[in-house]
Design an enzyme around this catalytic site. Structure first.
Site, PDB file in Angstrom:
ATOM      1  N   GLY A  99       0.819  -1.205   0.000  1.00 23.34           N
ATOM      2  CA  GLY A  99       0.000   0.000   0.000  1.00 23.34           C
ATOM      3  C   GLY A  99       0.848   1.247   0.000  1.00 23.34           C
ATOM      4  N   SER A 100       0.239   2.347  -0.422  1.00 23.67           N
ATOM      5  CA  SER A 100       0.950   3.611  -0.351  1.00 23.67           C
ATOM      6  C   SER A 100      -0.064   4.702  -0.079  1.00 23.67           C
ATOM      7  CB  SER A 100       1.687   3.887  -1.651  1.00 23.67           C
ATOM      8  OG  SER A 100       0.769   4.088  -2.689  1.00 23.67           O
ATOM      9  N   GLY A 101       0.423   5.791   0.472  1.00 19.57           N
ATOM     10  CA  GLY A 101      -0.450   6.921   0.752  1.00 19.57           C
ATOM     11  C   GLY A 101       0.213   8.183   0.254  1.00 19.57           C
ATOM     12  N   THR A 103       2.416  10.130   1.689  1.00 24.02           N
ATOM     13  CA  THR A 103       3.834  10.299   2.003  1.00 24.02           C
ATOM     14  C   THR A 103       4.637   9.009   1.963  1.00 24.02           C
ATOM     15  OG1 THR A 103       3.077  11.981   3.564  1.00 24.02           O
ATOM     16  CG2 THR A 103       5.387  11.352   3.717  1.00 24.02           C
ATOM     17  N   LYS A 104       3.986   7.894   2.326  1.00 22.98           N
ATOM     18  CA  LYS A 104       4.773   6.690   2.573  1.00 22.98           C
ATOM     19  C   LYS A 104       4.329   5.517   1.710  1.00 22.98           C
ATOM     20  CE  LYS A 104       3.466   7.745   6.547  1.00 22.98           C
ATOM     21  NZ  LYS A 104       2.927   7.657   7.908  1.00 22.98           N
ATOM     22  N   VAL A 106       4.378   1.154   1.695  1.00 18.26           N
ATOM     23  CA  VAL A 106       4.530   0.009   2.586  1.00 18.26           C
ATOM     24  C   VAL A 106       4.689  -1.269   1.764  1.00 18.26           C
ATOM     25  CG1 VAL A 106       3.468  -1.338   4.439  1.00 18.26           C
ATOM     26  CG2 VAL A 106       3.217   1.141   4.397  1.00 18.26           C
ATOM     27  N   LYS A 120       8.017   0.241   6.102  1.00 19.45           N
ATOM     28  CA  LYS A 120       7.462   1.528   5.698  1.00 19.45           C
ATOM     29  C   LYS A 120       8.598   2.481   5.384  1.00 19.45           C
ATOM     30  CE  LYS A 120       3.473   3.012   7.802  1.00 19.45           C
ATOM     31  NZ  LYS A 120       2.612   3.841   8.678  1.00 19.45           N
ATOM     32  N   ASP A 232      -5.619  13.027  10.909  1.00 18.04           N
ATOM     33  CA  ASP A 232      -6.114  12.372   9.702  1.00 18.04           C
ATOM     34  C   ASP A 232      -6.712  11.037  10.126  1.00 18.04           C
ATOM     35  OD1 ASP A 232      -6.655  11.649   7.163  1.00 18.04           O
ATOM     36  OD2 ASP A 232      -4.580  11.357   6.538  1.00 18.04           O
TER      37      ASP A 232
HETATM   38  N1  LIG Z   1       1.709  -2.364   9.273  1.00 17.88           N
HETATM   39  C1  LIG Z   1       1.033  -2.403   8.124  1.00 17.88           C
HETATM   40  N2  LIG Z   1       0.593  -3.583   7.633  1.00 17.88           N
HETATM   41  C2  LIG Z   1      -0.101  -3.638   6.471  1.00 17.88           C
HETATM   42  N3  LIG Z   1      -0.400  -2.571   5.721  1.00 17.88           N
HETATM   43  C3  LIG Z   1       0.000  -1.364   6.152  1.00 17.88           C
HETATM   44  C4  LIG Z   1       0.737  -1.219   7.363  1.00 17.88           C
HETATM   45  N4  LIG Z   1       0.989   0.095   7.531  1.00 17.88           N
HETATM   46  C5  LIG Z   1       0.441   0.734   6.482  1.00 17.88           C
HETATM   47  N5  LIG Z   1      -0.149  -0.136   5.642  1.00 17.88           N
HETATM   48  C6  LIG Z   1      -0.832   0.198   4.378  1.00 17.88           C
HETATM   49  O1  LIG Z   1      -0.054   1.144   3.664  1.00 17.88           O
HETATM   50  C7  LIG Z   1      -0.797   2.318   3.380  1.00 17.88           C
HETATM   51  C8  LIG Z   1       0.099   3.540   3.493  1.00 17.88           C
HETATM   52  O2  LIG Z   1       0.620   3.687   4.799  1.00 17.88           O
HETATM   53  P1  LIG Z   1       0.448   5.047   5.609  1.00 17.88           P
HETATM   54  O3  LIG Z   1      -1.008   5.303   5.850  1.00 17.88           O
HETATM   55  O4  LIG Z   1       1.324   5.043   6.789  1.00 17.88           O
HETATM   56  O5  LIG Z   1       1.030   6.087   4.548  1.00 17.88           O
HETATM   57  P2  LIG Z   1       0.672   7.625   4.365  1.00 17.88           P
HETATM   58  O6  LIG Z   1       1.481   8.101   3.233  1.00 17.88           O
HETATM   59  O7  LIG Z   1       0.792   8.338   5.664  1.00 17.88           O
HETATM   60  O8  LIG Z   1      -0.851   7.515   3.971  1.00 17.88           O
HETATM   61  P3  LIG Z   1      -2.013   8.627   4.037  1.00 17.88           P
HETATM   62  O9  LIG Z   1      -2.043   9.291   2.711  1.00 17.88           O
HETATM   63  O10 LIG Z   1      -3.218   7.772   4.285  1.00 17.88           O
HETATM   64  O11 LIG Z   1      -1.708   9.532   5.179  1.00 17.88           O
HETATM   65  C9  LIG Z   1      -1.961   2.307   4.381  1.00 17.88           C
HETATM   66  O12 LIG Z   1      -3.111   2.891   3.841  1.00 17.88           O
HETATM   67  C10 LIG Z   1      -2.166   0.842   4.709  1.00 17.88           C
HETATM   68  O13 LIG Z   1      -3.153   0.273   3.862  1.00 17.88           O
END
Ligand SMILES: Nc1ncnc2c1ncn2[C@@H]1O[C@H](COP(=O)(O)OP(=O)(O)OP(=O)(O)O)[C@@H](O)[C@H]1O
Ligand SMILES: *[C@@H]1O[C@H](CO)[C@@H](O)[C@H](O)[C@H]1NC(C)=O
Ligand SMILES: *[C@@H]1O[C@H](CO)[C@@H](O)[C@H](O)[C@H]1NC(C)=O
Ligand SMILES: *[C@@H]1O[C@H](CO)[C@@H](O)[C@H](O)[C@H]1NC(C)=O
Ligand SMILES: *[C@@H]1O[C@H](CO)[C@@H](O)[C@H](O)[C@H]1NC(C)=O
Ligand SMILES: *[C@@H]1O[C@H](CO)[C@@H](O)[C@H](O)[C@H]1NC(C)=O
Length: 421
Positions: A99-101, A103-104, A106, A120, A232
C-alpha cells in the site's frame, strides 16, 4: 519484558547517536548541512527538525515509563518485540507492495525466521514529494522534509504502547550522504481495514472493532505525551492484526491541544457539524483533541458498524451511545463505560435463557460440524455456506431455530468467539 528493555535501550543509543550527529553543534551545524537548499526550504527543514528533536527528548525522558509499560504488556500476553536492524533488512525475501499513501509506501517482506513484517519508507513518487517539488524543485530537500514525518512516526511509536497501536519491530537508517538519510520502519504486519467486508460480518465482530477503537482513544486521551488527536482519522489509517484493530499511520498525530485567544478560536469543524470548545486561561482549547477523536470515531466507525443488525436487547443502549458520541456530550472515559455495559449485557446472554425453547428438541452427543451440511443459510453468518452463529446458550439457539421454518436442527460446536460465546 526483557526484550522490550533492550529494544528501548537500542533505540536510545540510536537516538543518542542521531542527536550527537545533528545537534552537537546546535543549529548552525544543520544549517551548514543544508546550505545547498533555498532559504525557505532551510526554514522548513529547521522547523521539522526542532519538532523531531522534541519527540526524541520526550522519548529519552520517558525511558522509565517505557519499561513500566512493558511489564504491563506481559500481563496482556503481548508479544515481546524483536529488535530488527538494517542487517535484517538485507536478508528479507518475498518483498511485495501492499500500500501507499500521500507520504509513505509500505512493502511486505519475510524475515529469515519466516515471519512476515511490513516495511514503511518514504514514497519517492508520492503526492507529498510531488507537491513539494512543484513548490521548491529540490528533490533532496523534499525527501528530507518527508523523512521527518516518518521519523516522527517512528519516535511516536516508541513513546506510545497500546494493543491498538501498530508495533514497531525495528528501524534502519542509512546515510547515503551527510544530509540524506534513508529511513525504514519495520512494523508488525496487518491487513487493510475493509469497511465493506466488515459491514457483512456478524454484529459481534463489528462491535469488537468499535470496542477496540474506544479503548485506543482512551489511551490516546491519557497518553504519556498528553491528549493526542489523530488529525487524519480515517479507516485507511487502521489495519487488522489477527482480527484486532490497530492504527498504523500516526505521523499526523497532534500531541498538543490547539492554541487560542478566545472560545471562537476553538470551534471544532467537521463537514457536517461544528462543536464549541472553550479556551482555557493558559490559551489552549482543552479537551479539543479528545472531542475530535471521538466525533471522528462516531462518523467513520460507529455510524456504519454499531447499530446495524444489533441484538434487540442492546438497541436502546446503542442508540444512547450513538447519540452521546454523535453530539460529543460525553468524553472518552464515559464512552468506554457505556461500551463496557453493552459488552457485559451481551456476554450475560441478554436474558435469552428460556429453557422451554429446548423442549421440542432431542439431544444427540458426539457429532461433528459439517460445513457442507448447511442446506439452510442465514445472514449475517460466520460462514458463507450455511448458518453459523454465535449464541450464549443452547436455549438461544433453539429460540432462533424455532423462529425459522427452514431450521430443523442445530449443532453446538466447541468454538468460541472473542466474547466467549
Ligand atoms: N503495518 C502495516 N501492515 C499492512 N499494511 C499497512 C501497514 N501500515 C500501512 N499499511 C498500508 O499502507 C498504506 C500507506 O501507509 P500510511 O497510511 O502510513 O502512509 P501515508 O502516506 O501516511 O498515507 P495517508 O495518505 O493515508 O496519510 C496504508 O493505507 C495501509 O493500507
Ligand atoms: C458556539 O459558538 C458560537 C460562536 O462563538 C456561538 O455563536 C454559538 O451559539 C455556540 N453554540 C453553542 C451550542 O454553544
Ligand atoms: C440526539 O438526540 C436528540 C434528541 O432526540 C436529537 O435531536 C439529535 O439529533 C440526536 N443526535 C444524534 C447525533 O443522533
Ligand atoms: C479518564 O480515565 C483515566 C484513567 O483511565 C484518568 O487518568 C483520567 O483522569 C480520566 N479522565 C477524566 C476526564 O475523568
Ligand atoms: C434481564 O433479567 C434481569 C433479571 O431477571 C433484569 O434485571 C434485567 O433488566 C433484564 N435485562 C433485559 C435487557 O431485559
Ligand atoms: C459432509 O456432508 C456432505 C453432504 O451431506 C457429505 O457428502 C460429506 O461426506 C460430509 N463430510 C464429512 C467430513 O462428514
Amino acid at each position: 519484558m526483557k526484550g522490550h528493555i533492550i529494544f528501548s535501550a537500542a533505540a536510545l543509543i540510536l537516538i543518542a547517536l542521531y542527536l550527537k550527529f545533528f545537534i552537537s553543534g546546535g543549529c548552525s551545524n544543520i544549517s551548514f548541512l543544508y546550505s545547498q537548499h533555498s532559504q525557505q526550504m532551510r526554514r522548513e527543514i529547521m522547523e521539522r527538525h526542532k519538532d523531531l528533536v522534541f519527540f526524541y527528548q520526550t522519548l529519552s525522558g520517558i525511558k522509565e515509563n517505557v519499561i513500566v509499560e512493558a511489564s504491563r504488556y506481559k500481563e496482556m500476553d503481548y508479544e515481546v518485540p524483536q529488535i530488527l536492524t538494517c542487517k535484517d533488512l538485507t536478508y528479507m525475501t518475498e518483498l511485495e507492495f501492499i500500500g501507499s499513501g500521500f507520504t509513505k509506501v509500505v512493502v511486505k517482506g519475510t524475515l529469515l525466521n519466516g515471519k512476515s513484517i511490513a516495511l514503511k519508507s518514504i514514497h519517492g513518487k508520492g503526492n507529498d514529494i510531488k507537491q513539494c517539488l512543484q513548490q521548491y524543485g529540490d528533490y533532496s530537500g523534499c525527501h528530507r522534509l518527508a523523512t521527518y514525518k516518518l521519523q516522527k512516526e517512528i519516535a511516536l511509536l516508541q513513546i506510545l504502547h497500546h494493543p491498538g497501536i501498530i508495533q514497531l519491530h525495528g528501524q534502519c537508517y542509512v546515510n547515503s550522504a551527510p544530509s540524506d538519510i534513508r529511513v525504514t520502519a519495520m512494523l508488525e504486519l496487518g491487513s487493510p481495514l475493509e469497511m465493506i467486508q466488515l459491514l457483512q460480518t456478524p454484529w459481534e465482530e463489528r462491535f469488537k472493532i468499535c470496542w477496540e477503537l474506544v479503548q485506543l482513544l482512551r489511551y490516546l486521551a491519557n497518553s504519556p505525551m498528553g491528549s493526542i488527536a489523530l488529525l487524519d482519522f480515517q479507516p485507511r489509517q487502521f489495519v487488522l492484526v489477527d482480527g484486532s484493530l490497530k492504527v498504523t499511520d500516526v505521523d499526523d498525530a497532534s500531541t498538543e491541544e490547539p492554541m487560542c485567544n478566545q472560545d471562537a478560536d476553538c470551534m471544532l469543524t467537521f463537514p457536517d457539524r461544528t462543536f464549541n470548545v472553550t479556551c482555557s486561561e493558559s490559551g489552549r482549547c482543552m479537551g479539543s483533541n479528545e472531542k475530535r477523536n471521538l466525533y471522528n470515531a462516531y462518523r467513520f466507525f460507529f455510524t456504519y458498524l454499531l447499530p446495524h443488525a444489533a441484538p434487540p436487547a442492546l438497541q436502546p443502549l446503542l442508540a444512547d451511545i450513538m447519540n452521546m458520541t454523535g453530539e460529543v456530550y460525553i468524553g472518552i472515559n464515559k464512552t468506554v463505560k457505556a461500551f463496557e455495559e453493552v459488552l457485559n449485557l451481551y456476554k450475560s446472554g441478554m436474558n435469552h435463557s428460556q429453557a422451554q425453547n429446548l423442549h421440542d428438541y432431542n439431544v444427540l452427543r458426539g457429532f461433528r460440524m459439517n460445513d457442507t451440511d448447511g442446506n439452510f443459510r442465514c445472514w449475517p453468518s460466520y460462514n458463507h455456506k450455511g448458518c453459523l452463529l454465535s449464541v450464549h446458550s443452547a436455549a438461544e439457539a433453539a429460540e432462533f431455530c424455532n423462529g425459522r421454518p427452514q431450521c430443523r436442527n442445530f449443532v453446538i460446536s466447541q468454538q468460541r468467539t472473542w466474547t466467549g460465546k
